[in-house]
Design an enzyme around this catalytic site. Structure first.
Site, short mmCIF file in Angstrom:
data_model
loop_
_atom_site.label_atom_id
_atom_site.label_comp_id
_atom_site.label_asym_id
_atom_site.label_seq_id
_atom_site.Cartn_x
_atom_site.Cartn_y
_atom_site.Cartn_z
N ASP A 1 6.97 126.97 102.89
CA ASP A 1 6.01 126.19 103.66
C ASP A 1 6.35 126.28 105.15
OD1 ASP A 1 4.42 124.14 104.84
OD2 ASP A 1 4.40 123.04 102.95
N SER B 1 -1.09 117.19 101.72
CA SER B 1 -0.78 117.33 103.15
C SER B 1 -0.99 116.00 103.88
CB SER B 1 -1.62 118.47 103.72
OG SER B 1 -1.15 118.87 104.98
N HIS C 1 2.19 126.49 102.45
CA HIS C 1 1.64 125.13 102.51
C HIS C 1 0.42 124.95 101.61
CE1 HIS C 1 1.48 121.17 104.32
NE2 HIS C 1 0.20 121.33 104.60
#
Length: 203
Positions: free
Chosen positions: A152, A102, A183
């Site tokens: 996501d 991320s 995610h």
């Protein structure tokens, strides 16, 4: 930068650069690194930016919108830190393999976008395009794994495809893996990254 270093069992082997997601710490991805290659050296770094008490590697204006000026500055800061760490811990600077998730994957991608030799290779879990409208350095010979989720809610598939295409256009060797997830980082993604690493990086 707040960090830890753990020497591996290889002589002059790969060094994992662990870059956490928002709210994480320098040791968050240690289990992931162990799954991919338990014998590799590890350099875990904590982001210097605080967002409501959560550690990040650079500021953002809102979800999905980066503070570009800060991103550039923090990327340079991390790049310089890697030079210092290699000298301090006596590892080969050219053997750094980024493992980012991320926000951490975004700063790793930014290193690739700005510096030709900052990383040997990269494993990017759920990254975004760090910047647009700039010319990337020549990334010929740089292997990159991208893990993404088809569901996501933060990163749509077009963003992921754009990043893969941009890196490929800069001559990087990109492998894009899709998982039927959101995610969150899945075990299957990590196993795919392990397989990719064994084929492309592991000595």
């Amino acid at each position: 930068m707040h960090h830890f270093y753990q020497e591996g069992k290889y002589e002059d082997g790969p060094v994992f650069l662990l870059l956490h997601g928002t709210g994480g710490s320098e040791k968050d991805l240690l289990p992931i690194a162990s799954m991919i290659d338990e014998h590799a050296s590890v350099l875990g770094v904590k982001g210097n930016v605080s967002e409501n008490g959560m550690a990040r590697f650079f500021r953002r204006i809102r979800e999905g919108v980066f503070d570009e000026e800060d991103l550039i500055e923090r990327t340079a800061e991390l790049h310089a830190f890697l030079d210092e760490a290699a000298e301090k811990y006596r590892f080969d600077r050219s053997k750094i393999v980024a493992v980012g998730y991320s926000n951490g994957a975004n700063i790793a991608a930014s290193l690739l976008f700005h510096y030709e030799t900052s990383l040997n290779s990269a494993i990017l879990f759920h990254p975004m395009v760090p910047r647009r409208g700039i010319e990337l350095p020549d990334l010929a010979g740089t292997p990159i794994f991208i893990g993404a989720g088809t569901n996501d809610p933060i990163i749509n598939s077009k963003e992921t495809e754009e990043l893969a295409q941009t890196l490929t256009a800069a001559n990087a060797s990109v492998d894009l893996h899709w998982d039927n997830m959101g995610h969150q980082l899945s075990e299957n993604e990590v196993l795919q990254a392990k397989s990719w690493y064994s084929e492309h990086i592991k000595q």
